[in-house]
Motif scaffolding. Structure first.
Motif, short mmCIF file in Angstrom:
data_model
loop_
_atom_site.label_atom_id
_atom_site.label_comp_id
_atom_site.label_asym_id
_atom_site.label_seq_id
_atom_site.Cartn_x
_atom_site.Cartn_y
_atom_site.Cartn_z
N GLY A 1 0.66 -1.41 -0.02
CA GLY A 1 0.15 0.18 -0.12
C GLY A 1 0.88 1.23 0.05
O GLY A 1 2.12 1.09 -0.35
N ALA A 2 0.36 2.40 0.37
CA ALA A 2 1.09 3.69 0.25
C ALA A 2 1.74 3.79 1.64
O ALA A 2 1.69 2.90 2.61
N ALA A 3 2.70 4.53 1.65
CA ALA A 3 3.69 4.81 2.62
C ALA A 3 2.78 5.60 3.85
O ALA A 3 1.70 6.15 3.32
N PRO A 4 2.83 5.28 5.08
CA PRO A 4 2.13 5.72 6.01
C PRO A 4 1.99 7.25 6.12
O PRO A 4 3.37 7.91 5.87
N ALA A 5 1.03 7.92 6.49
CA ALA A 5 0.88 9.26 6.38
C ALA A 5 1.81 9.84 7.70
O ALA A 5 1.84 9.17 8.70
N PRO A 6 2.48 11.06 7.70
CA PRO A 6 3.02 11.78 8.94
C PRO A 6 1.93 12.01 9.88
O PRO A 6 0.83 12.45 9.68
N PRO A 7 2.14 11.57 11.07
CA PRO A 7 1.19 11.85 12.22
C PRO A 7 0.84 13.46 12.48
O PRO A 7 1.82 14.12 12.02
N GLN A 8 -0.25 13.89 12.95
CA GLN A 8 -0.48 15.27 12.98
C GLN A 8 -0.78 15.46 14.68
O GLN A 8 -1.52 14.77 15.04
N ARG A 9 -0.09 16.52 15.22
CA ARG A 9 -0.45 16.74 16.48
C ARG A 9 0.16 18.18 16.97
O ARG A 9 1.20 18.48 16.51
N ALA A 10 -0.84 19.12 17.15
CA ALA A 10 -0.60 20.42 17.42
C ALA A 10 0.19 20.91 18.53
O ALA A 10 -0.15 20.17 19.79
#
Length: 407
Positions: free
Chosen positions: A227-236
């Protein structure tokens, strides 16, 4: 009326059409193919040539210090610095920075001082790289190069079809002749192309796969899994939250202990995640396709992705780049890739010399046939050459021949 061309069997007409296309497309598009190949041969040894040209980059201990990285990012990020490659013991032992405008900066691993700043405008290696990847035309040139790549694949396959011999004549068709010139250039063109065809097909196909990377990944993962590479995690976090680069580096290394950290970048404003590219044990990609994300404080691993655990389709996709640049298989494959870059130019030259010599011979044959036709034409009789107004032409042909003349 049926012409000679129409009277040929369909297979011979197809062969003649393919030969015409192969010749003229090869002499035109083949020029771009040759330029890309020659530049690729040089770029196979990019790092060695850079170290030879810029000796100040060598002789450093490849050490990635968090305080030095923080200093580099603080100083150069406002000037367009995007990502930073960490010093590598088996590559460049200095920090390497990539700027948004295409420049590259090199910084001492000891204190982060600038050692070199170069761009395609003042560095011949980066100029060659732009020629090889974009034909010096930016995104438009990149797409044109993709079309050239498909045409090059067509030239290779039509060349194989035109060469393919009858049963039992394979070795005879691989022989390279010394003369005469037409036979020499044709045999060198065909035999050289066929003998190195598997390698040149691989390098050309992987080059096309790099240009159409998304489509290639979709096709390979659909067929072989992944599958696609994992998306970067988002944390504000607050925009001015500090980054403890020493702890961040230590935590990222611990997240994938068997991998080498390769590249990172300053986090986006208000984003807590700091990403790293890493090369895990067994990865072919020189820059790694494994990923690690750590928070700014360096106390938490947000994501760790080992690229070697992916399914076959995803791993095949990530093997395209290293196969193209000769980064796998050791020195022998690297030199083989460098050799393959010379082949398009060799095919262009031998194809041109064959065409030119054949054209000269055909012109000579036409001139010879015209000369022979003039020599074999009947000469006009002496009498017919005499003007009708001459006194001797007044009597009739019959009287000149001794026949009775009626008055």
């Amino acid at each position: 009326m049926t012409t000679a061309a129409q009277a040929r069997p369909p297979r011979r007409r197809l062969r003649a059409a393919l030969a015409w296309l192969h010749l003229w497309v090869g002499l035109t598009v083949g020029t771009a193919f040759a330029a890309v190949g020659l530049s690729g041969t040089v770029l196979t040894f990019h790092e060695e040539l850079l170290l030879w040209q810029q000796p100040q980059l060598a002789g450093h201990a490849a050490r990635a210090d968090g305080a030095v990285l923080a200093r580099i990012l603080q100083r150069w990020t406002p000037q367009g610095l995007g990502s930073v490659q960490l010093p590598q013991a088996d590559g460049l032992p200095v920090w390497q920075g990539y700027f948004a405008d295409g420049r590259r900066g090199y910084f001492a691993p000891e204190d982060g001082r600038l050692l070199l700043l170069r761009s395609a405008d003042d560095d011949w290696l980066l100029w060659l790289r732009e020629l090889h990847t974009d034909l010096l035309g930016g995104e438009t040139g990149h797409q044109v190069l993709g079309v050239v790549g498909w045409i090059a694949l067509g030239l290779l396959l039509t060349g194989l079809y035109l060469w393919w011999p009858k049963t039992g004549r394979m070795l005879a068709h691989l022989k390279m002749h010394r003369g005469p010139p037409i036979r020499r250039w044709l045999s060198w063109h065909r035999s050289g192309g066929v003998l190195l065809l598997p390698l040149l097909l691989l390098v050309t196909l992987t080059g096309v796969g790099m240009i159409y990377h998304a489509a290639a990944r979709t096709a390979l993962t659909t067929l072989f899994g992944g599958g696609a590479a994992p998306a970067p995690p988002q944390r504000a976090v607050p925009a001015d939250a500090p980054v403890n680069w020493t702890r961040v580096l230590a935590t990222a290394r611990a997240a994938l202990p068997d991998a080498h950290l390769i590249r990172t970048a300053a986090p986006a404003s208000g984003d807590d995640a700091i990403g790293f590219r890493a090369r895990a044990l067994g990865e072919w990609h020189p820059n790694g396709r494994s990923l690690v994300f750590v928070d700014r404080a360096g106390g938490e691993v947000l994501l760790a992705h080992d690229a070697t655990t992916q399914r076959a389709g995803a791993r095949m996709t990530e093997a395209i780049y290293p196969l193209h640049i000769g980064a796998v298989g050791g020195a022998w494959y690297r030199w083989a890739v460098a050799l393959s870059g010379l082949l398009p130019a060799a095919l262009l030259v031998t194809g041109f010399l064959f065409w030119r010599r054949r054209r000269q011979v055909r012109q000579q044959d036409r001139a010879h046939r015209k000369d022979m036709a003039k020599r074999q034409a009947p000469e006009p009789s002496r009498d017919s050459a005499v003007p009708s107004s001459h006194p001797r032409s007044a009597p009739s042909r019959a009287s000149d021949a001794g026949a009775p003349c009626r008055r």
